[in-house]
Design a protein around this motif. Structure first.
Motif, mmCIF file in Angstrom:
data_model
loop_
_atom_site.group_PDB
_atom_site.id
_atom_site.type_symbol
_atom_site.label_atom_id
_atom_site.label_comp_id
_atom_site.label_asym_id
_atom_site.label_seq_id
_atom_site.Cartn_x
_atom_site.Cartn_y
_atom_site.Cartn_z
ATOM 1 N N MET A 203 0.813 -1.211 0.000
ATOM 2 C CA MET A 203 0.000 0.000 0.000
ATOM 3 C C MET A 203 0.851 1.269 0.000
ATOM 4 S SD MET A 203 -2.602 -1.588 2.851
ATOM 5 C CE MET A 203 -3.137 -0.081 3.644
ATOM 6 N N LYS A 204 1.938 1.244 0.765
ATOM 7 C CA LYS A 204 2.656 2.490 1.031
ATOM 8 C C LYS A 204 3.980 2.643 0.272
ATOM 9 C CE LYS A 204 0.360 3.034 5.502
ATOM 10 N NZ LYS A 204 -0.262 4.362 5.428
ATOM 11 N N VAL A 205 4.623 1.519 -0.063
ATOM 12 C CA VAL A 205 5.875 1.582 -0.835
ATOM 13 C C VAL A 205 5.817 0.507 -1.922
ATOM 14 C CG1 VAL A 205 8.344 2.058 -0.515
ATOM 15 C CG2 VAL A 205 6.902 1.839 1.499
ATOM 16 N N PRO A 206 4.866 0.639 -2.870
ATOM 17 C CA PRO A 206 4.582 -0.456 -3.800
ATOM 18 C C PRO A 206 5.786 -0.932 -4.612
ATOM 19 C CG PRO A 206 3.416 1.573 -4.430
ATOM 20 C CD PRO A 206 3.969 1.790 -3.068
ATOM 21 N N ALA A 207 6.692 -0.022 -4.949
ATOM 22 C CA ALA A 207 7.847 -0.421 -5.768
ATOM 23 C C ALA A 207 8.703 -1.461 -5.049
ATOM 24 C CB ALA A 207 8.678 0.804 -6.131
ATOM 25 N N VAL A 208 8.846 -1.311 -3.736
ATOM 26 C CA VAL A 208 9.652 -2.270 -2.962
ATOM 27 C C VAL A 208 8.928 -3.619 -2.892
ATOM 28 C CG1 VAL A 208 10.588 -2.810 -0.665
ATOM 29 C CG2 VAL A 208 10.885 -0.521 -1.629
ATOM 30 N N ALA A 209 7.601 -3.574 -2.701
ATOM 31 C CA ALA A 209 6.822 -4.810 -2.648
ATOM 32 C C ALA A 209 6.961 -5.572 -3.962
ATOM 33 C CB ALA A 209 5.357 -4.494 -2.374
ATOM 34 N N GLU A 210 6.942 -4.814 -5.037
ATOM 35 C CA GLU A 210 7.036 -5.409 -6.375
ATOM 36 C C GLU A 210 8.408 -6.059 -6.570
ATOM 37 O OE1 GLU A 210 7.474 -5.927 -10.511
ATOM 38 O OE2 GLU A 210 8.433 -4.128 -9.665
ATOM 39 N N LEU A 211 9.457 -5.363 -6.107
ATOM 40 C CA LEU A 211 10.825 -5.901 -6.203
ATOM 41 C C LEU A 211 10.940 -7.227 -5.445
ATOM 42 C CD1 LEU A 211 13.991 -5.142 -6.870
ATOM 43 C CD2 LEU A 211 14.029 -4.555 -4.443
ATOM 44 N N VAL A 258 7.902 1.644 12.537
ATOM 45 C CA VAL A 258 9.369 1.634 12.430
ATOM 46 C C VAL A 258 9.794 0.929 11.144
ATOM 47 C CG1 VAL A 258 11.513 0.812 13.476
ATOM 48 C CG2 VAL A 258 9.702 1.740 14.929
ATOM 49 N N ALA A 259 9.218 -0.245 10.892
ATOM 50 C CA ALA A 259 9.588 -1.025 9.710
ATOM 51 C C ALA A 259 9.296 -0.245 8.429
ATOM 52 C CB ALA A 259 8.842 -2.356 9.714
ATOM 53 N N LEU A 260 8.117 0.353 8.363
ATOM 54 C CA LEU A 260 7.744 1.113 7.162
ATOM 55 C C LEU A 260 8.651 2.323 6.957
ATOM 56 C CD1 LEU A 260 3.845 0.996 7.459
ATOM 57 C CD2 LEU A 260 5.183 0.042 5.577
ATOM 58 N N THR A 261 9.021 2.961 8.053
ATOM 59 C CA THR A 261 9.895 4.136 7.945
ATOM 60 C C THR A 261 11.267 3.739 7.412
ATOM 61 O OG1 THR A 261 8.713 5.183 9.775
ATOM 62 C CG2 THR A 261 10.870 6.104 9.216
ATOM 63 N N LEU A 262 11.801 2.639 7.919
ATOM 64 C CA LEU A 262 13.105 2.160 7.432
ATOM 65 C C LEU A 262 13.036 1.860 5.933
ATOM 66 C CD1 LEU A 262 14.115 -0.301 10.312
ATOM 67 C CD2 LEU A 262 15.316 1.808 9.688
ATOM 68 N N ILE A 263 11.950 1.220 5.517
ATOM 69 C CA ILE A 263 11.833 0.810 4.114
ATOM 70 C C ILE A 263 11.576 2.023 3.218
ATOM 71 C CG2 ILE A 263 10.406 -0.508 2.475
ATOM 72 C CD1 ILE A 263 9.972 -2.519 4.904
ATOM 73 N N LYS A 264 10.678 2.908 3.665
ATOM 74 C CA LYS A 264 10.324 4.071 2.855
ATOM 75 C C LYS A 264 11.509 5.025 2.691
ATOM 76 C CE LYS A 264 6.408 7.030 2.130
ATOM 77 N NZ LYS A 264 5.116 7.527 2.538
ATOM 78 N N GLN A 265 12.188 5.252 3.789
ATOM 79 C CA GLN A 265 13.320 6.174 3.794
ATOM 80 C C GLN A 265 14.440 5.692 2.857
ATOM 81 O OE1 GLN A 265 13.192 8.983 5.608
ATOM 82 N NE2 GLN A 265 15.210 9.691 4.948
ATOM 83 N N HIS A 266 14.578 4.377 2.733
ATOM 84 C CA HIS A 266 15.671 3.822 1.922
ATOM 85 C C HIS A 266 15.168 3.185 0.635
ATOM 86 C CE1 HIS A 266 17.300 3.883 6.093
ATOM 87 N NE2 HIS A 266 18.368 4.330 5.466
ATOM 88 N N GLN A 267 13.992 3.635 0.200
ATOM 89 C CA GLN A 267 13.369 3.029 -0.985
ATOM 90 C C GLN A 267 14.326 3.000 -2.184
ATOM 91 O OE1 GLN A 267 9.581 4.688 -2.036
ATOM 92 N NE2 GLN A 267 9.462 3.632 -3.980
ATOM 93 N N ALA A 268 14.918 4.154 -2.518
ATOM 94 C CA ALA A 268 15.789 4.230 -3.696
ATOM 95 C C ALA A 268 16.969 3.251 -3.558
ATOM 96 C CB ALA A 268 16.312 5.656 -3.876
ATOM 97 N N PHE A 269 17.525 3.183 -2.360
ATOM 98 C CA PHE A 269 18.663 2.292 -2.079
ATOM 99 C C PHE A 269 18.263 0.825 -2.255
ATOM 100 C CE2 PHE A 269 21.034 -0.139 1.242
ATOM 101 C CZ PHE A 269 22.303 -0.049 0.679
ATOM 102 N N ILE A 270 17.103 0.452 -1.698
ATOM 103 C CA ILE A 270 16.643 -0.937 -1.807
ATOM 104 C C ILE A 270 16.381 -1.287 -3.268
ATOM 105 C CG2 ILE A 270 14.784 -2.565 -1.201
ATOM 106 C CD1 ILE A 270 14.383 -0.889 1.397
ATOM 107 N N LEU A 271 15.835 -0.336 -4.028
ATOM 108 C CA LEU A 271 15.479 -0.598 -5.426
ATOM 109 C C LEU A 271 16.697 -0.759 -6.342
ATOM 110 C CD1 LEU A 271 12.347 1.716 -5.836
ATOM 111 C CD2 LEU A 271 12.389 -0.772 -5.593
ATOM 112 N N PRO A 306 5.177 7.035 7.474
ATOM 113 C CA PRO A 306 4.266 6.006 6.964
ATOM 114 C C PRO A 306 2.843 6.509 6.729
ATOM 115 C CG PRO A 306 5.421 5.287 8.953
ATOM 116 C CD PRO A 306 5.598 6.761 8.852
ATOM 117 N N GLY A 307 2.550 7.756 7.114
ATOM 118 C CA GLY A 307 1.189 8.259 6.964
ATOM 119 C C GLY A 307 0.275 7.624 8.000
ATOM 120 N N SER A 308 -1.027 7.705 7.753
ATOM 121 C CA SER A 308 -1.948 7.220 8.779
ATOM 122 C C SER A 308 -1.885 5.693 8.849
ATOM 123 C CB SER A 308 -3.366 7.684 8.470
ATOM 124 O OG SER A 308 -3.882 6.912 7.409
#
Length: 329
Positions: A203-211, A258-271, A306-308
């Motif tokens: 829902m919140k970081v779809p590109a990472v989920a897709e990867l 916490v988990a979402l923040t770590l993933i969202k913040q580093h989205q470009a790096f993970i991708l 992470p938003g609401s």
């Protein structure tokens, strides 16, 4: 430079003292300011009622001198302890389950080998305290008994409360109420929550989920230790304690924040990852560095990035993920 931090953990060879000093001198100012506010709030009578003000204070961090007390109050552990006088000691004096005792003994030396207070040579040696808390808990909650990961949680509680009985009741608050079914033998709650995180990432970081999907990486491979150890040994101590402040007050959804923040913040790096091992490696990297060390700004981010994220959403996702897991079972 001090090789051992205030909690007894030895700092790694590559510890960056310069940036830590820079962070901590800024953070110390924050801590001092917070300590004054907390002292006013508590006014020496050691009780607080849940309120928006208290929630705001907790999100901004509990000073170490008040931490054990506040955790005890807001988690309900204090009430339980007061309503069951002598219960903890009766558990320790009662009949013991040999298999449980063996399992706990096996894990003693594996608990925080890098912490000087848990060494056999330490005086007092916290291994003994840890052993007592885990044995008592295993007999108190027979459905859980003892599962790996609990030793780290209990160990951290002991370091903060410096009190055996309080650590027992806080462990009970975490395992019995705050975390849904993480440590039962089937670990259904834990598996469910890892799937829930996967859904939230969709829902919140779809590109990472897709990867992750494209490379067939199961969430459990990269995040199970985040959930089992509640970020112990994953994130810096100060940051873990700030997360736990909120966890005791607001419950398990903090772990997702916490988990979402770590993933969202580093989205470009993970991708940037191009294969399976690469993805796993990136997930190890994102829990290190200045972003997670700067615990004050990090904690602000987990409530905005992470938003609401309502408990209702999480519970709905838990229901569907649990159903799915049970039907696969």
């Amino acid at each position: 430079f001090c090789r051992v931090d205030p909690y007894g953990f030895e700092r790694p060879e590559d510890f960056d003292y310069a940036s830590y000093e820079a962070f901590f001198s800024r953070y110390l100012v924050v801590l001092t300011r917070r300590a004054i506010k907390w002292s006013k709030l508590l006014k020496g009578n050691n009780s607080i009622q849940k309120s928006l003000k208290v929630k705001r204070y907790i999100r901004k961090g509990i000073p170490n001198e008040h931490r054990a007390l506040i955790w005890m109050i807001v988690s309900g552990a204090q009430t339980n302890m007061e309503q069951n006088p002598g219960y903890y000691h009766r558990l320790l004096e009662g009949e013991k389950n040999d298999k449980l005792v063996e399992a706990i003994k096996t894990d003693m030396n594996r608990t925080f080998p890098d912490n000087v207070k848990f060494r056999k040579t330490a005086d007092p040696c916290l291994q003994h305290t840890l052993y007592n808390v885990l044995v008592a808990y295993g007999h108190h909650n027979k459905a859980v008994g003892y599962c790996q990961g609990m030793n780290f949680i209990a160990g951290y509680l002991i370091l903060i409360t410096k009190n055996e009985e309080e650590s027992f009741w806080l462990l009970d608050a975490l395992i019995g109420r705050i975390l849904p079914d993480y440590y039962s033998p089937a670990m259904l709650g834990l598996k469910t929550d890892q799937e829930v995180l996967g859904e939230l990432v969709k829902m919140k970081v779809p590109a990472v989920a897709e990867l992750m999907e494209r490379h067939g990486v199961m969430w459990t491979l990269v995040v199970s230790r985040w959930f089992i150890c509640l970020f112990i040994d994953i994130l810096p101590v100060e940051t873990v304690l700030r997360i736990w402040d909120c966890l005791f007050y607001e419950g398990s959804k903090i772990i997702f924040r916490v988990a979402l923040t770590l993933i969202k913040q580093h989205q470009a790096f993970i991708l940037e990852a191009t294969n399976f091992p690469d993805i796993c490696d990136k997930f190890k990297q994102i829990t290190k560095g200045a972003f997670v060390t700067e615990c004050h700004s990090f904690m602000q981010k987990i409530f905005t990035d992470p938003g609401s994220l309502s408990m209702a959403t999480i519970n709905k996702l838990r229901d569907t993920c649990r159903e799915k897991l049970l039907s696969q079972g």
